[in-house]
Scaffold this motif. Sequence first.
Motif, short mmCIF file in Angstrom:
data_model
loop_
_atom_site.label_atom_id
_atom_site.label_comp_id
_atom_site.label_asym_id
_atom_site.label_seq_id
_atom_site.Cartn_x
_atom_site.Cartn_y
_atom_site.Cartn_z
N LYS A 1 112.39 8.00 21.41
CA LYS A 1 113.72 8.04 22.03
C LYS A 1 114.83 7.98 20.97
O LYS A 1 115.85 8.66 21.06
CB LYS A 1 113.89 6.87 23.01
N LYS B 1 115.31 11.30 19.33
CA LYS B 1 115.32 12.40 20.31
C LYS B 1 116.12 13.62 19.84
O LYS B 1 115.75 14.75 20.17
CB LYS B 1 115.82 11.93 21.67
N TRP C 1 107.22 4.91 22.01
CA TRP C 1 108.15 5.55 22.94
C TRP C 1 109.60 5.29 22.53
O TRP C 1 110.45 6.19 22.55
CB TRP C 1 107.89 5.07 24.37
N THR D 1 122.02 3.45 22.38
CA THR D 1 122.39 3.37 23.79
C THR D 1 123.51 2.32 23.92
O THR D 1 124.11 1.95 22.91
CB THR D 1 121.15 3.03 24.65
#
Lengths: 392, 232
Positions: free
Chosen positions: B150, B153, B146, A118
């Motif tokens: 992610k 993914k 989690w 990210t």
Amino acid sequence: MSEPSAFSVPGSDTQHGASNIQPPATDAILSARNLRVVRGGVTILDVPEFVVREGEVLCLIGPNGAGKTTLLQNICYLHKSFEGEVMFRGKIIGKDHGVFDYRRRVAMVFQEPLLFDTTVFKNVASGLTFRGVDKKEIRKRVAENLERFGIAHLRDRSARTLSGGEAQRTSLARAFATKPEILFLDEPFASLDPPTREGLTRDLEKILLESQTTTISATHDRNEALRLSDRIAFMRNGKIEQLGTPAELVNNPLDEFVASFVGVETVLTGNVVGKGEGGTWIVSVSGKDIEVTEPLSEGESVVIHISPENVILSNNFVSKKTSLRNYFTARITCIMPMGPFIKVYLDCGFPLVAYITNESKESLGLSEEKAVTASFKATAVQVIARKETEID
Amino acid sequence: MDLIFEGTIKAFWLLVTFDPEVMSIMFLSLKISGSATLVSLFIGLSAGSALALTQFPGKKIVVGAVNTGMGLPPVVVGLFVSIFLWRSGPLGFLELLYTPTAIIIAQSIIATPIVTGITLASLQQLPKKMRLQILALGASRAQMVWMLVKEAKLPLLAAVMAGFGGVISEIGASIMVGGNIKGYSRVLTTATVMETSKGNFDIAIALSIILLFLAYLINLVLTYVQQRERPR
């Protein structure tokens, strides 16, 4: 970084001042007792006692497989594969103090940046997000730490597009954003190129000084350890073998291996062959006599160290009327520029290293294969270790 | 060639006029295979994560069984689900045989090992220290799992595609436990087989086109999500 503090390694050689058994430190932030990790029947970590004081930077150095990473990961409680107790602010973790709460009060940075897929912002914010910190506070703390590590301009970039140095800065900012009470660093600069590593070490040194964050860092880089740490622990075979201030380790290393690891350049093995003039002792190294001031016994086998800063090079024969007790005709085998100074490797019949300035090199007209005179005082020779073996 | 040409023309006519029977079969297929995919995702993601993140004796045997299950023949699944749901079978009292629920059960059994296996592989290909890094940042165990999901993914979307693709195109189990009852348990694959056997190639081709189109559409959406532009 704080004042040098005490550390205890029970049973170790007391000639190394830092190794004496000390009472538990009253300002200890982290301590461990009888820490042992056994894997496949082999003991890979055996630390009877370990104390880290608040605000200090402690570097763990040692060869591969010494147990540095195992020690870090276990005292960080990333896995509980050990026997013994780890105490945080005097409370036993897992008994008087919750493991989860402890983990939220410390942070760790690994060799690989291990960033999430990210943006840089979200990466730095991740530790705070896990803690449920409100968004306004997250924005403030992330901005502070992006600025602190000089990566504010990368805020919205994908972490996947960063260079190695930028990624490791992001990883450090992510750890610092959580305001850890103890920061664990597991060779964070090992995979960076030298200029990047130098820049990051310089910045981290400044940030640690400002923040006074207690830090335990494993490293292979002795310069990094000497530069950052208040104390250095030398580890080998799962044990802390010597611990002291950087000066103590360099000036009084436990043995030849520690000496070479902390960067002591000239380490020689010789035999004491008799007394010299004026109370010195003569150590024979490869057939050459070196005068030493430390009290020795004839017939002893000793390991000595000559600091490169104390070696003087000249083109002329040195008069015996100076205070220099040791002088040898030497051949220059290699000249290595080291930035602000030059390292000169010499063959005197035994290997010797001298540090000189660029200016001295020019004025003396030094070049490889040239013959020079190398000299040093008897007081510049330090005895690292003594062996009981008799001279043949 | 005329057969194919005329069949294709008629198939397009059935599609553009939204033929009620064809549409009903299509929506039922979507409903059944979508439900089965969701069930398999729930079980497969949980089981795959648990397998990837825990160590226990016999783990390799379980992983081997999951990998074998990824190639589970639908007719074998159909057979065992039929036996279990048979009137005199262990679950016969549920009276589910020849219902859409029976097809969902069978298709879930087919897709679950596929999702489990891909989830396991996806999480295992992440750096081993990633898990430690997440914990070292103060994450709880649930937050850690989690975050790992992610991070994985992209390959996990492949699990969704593989799961859905596996069940929408299977026929063995659907016909055995669903019974191909018109307007009730008739899905695209069972209807295609039946129309082909009756010589109604136009309807069979129409159903095949819909089947291909649905598979393409679902995978197109997932591919878009998977390959969407990342932040710069």
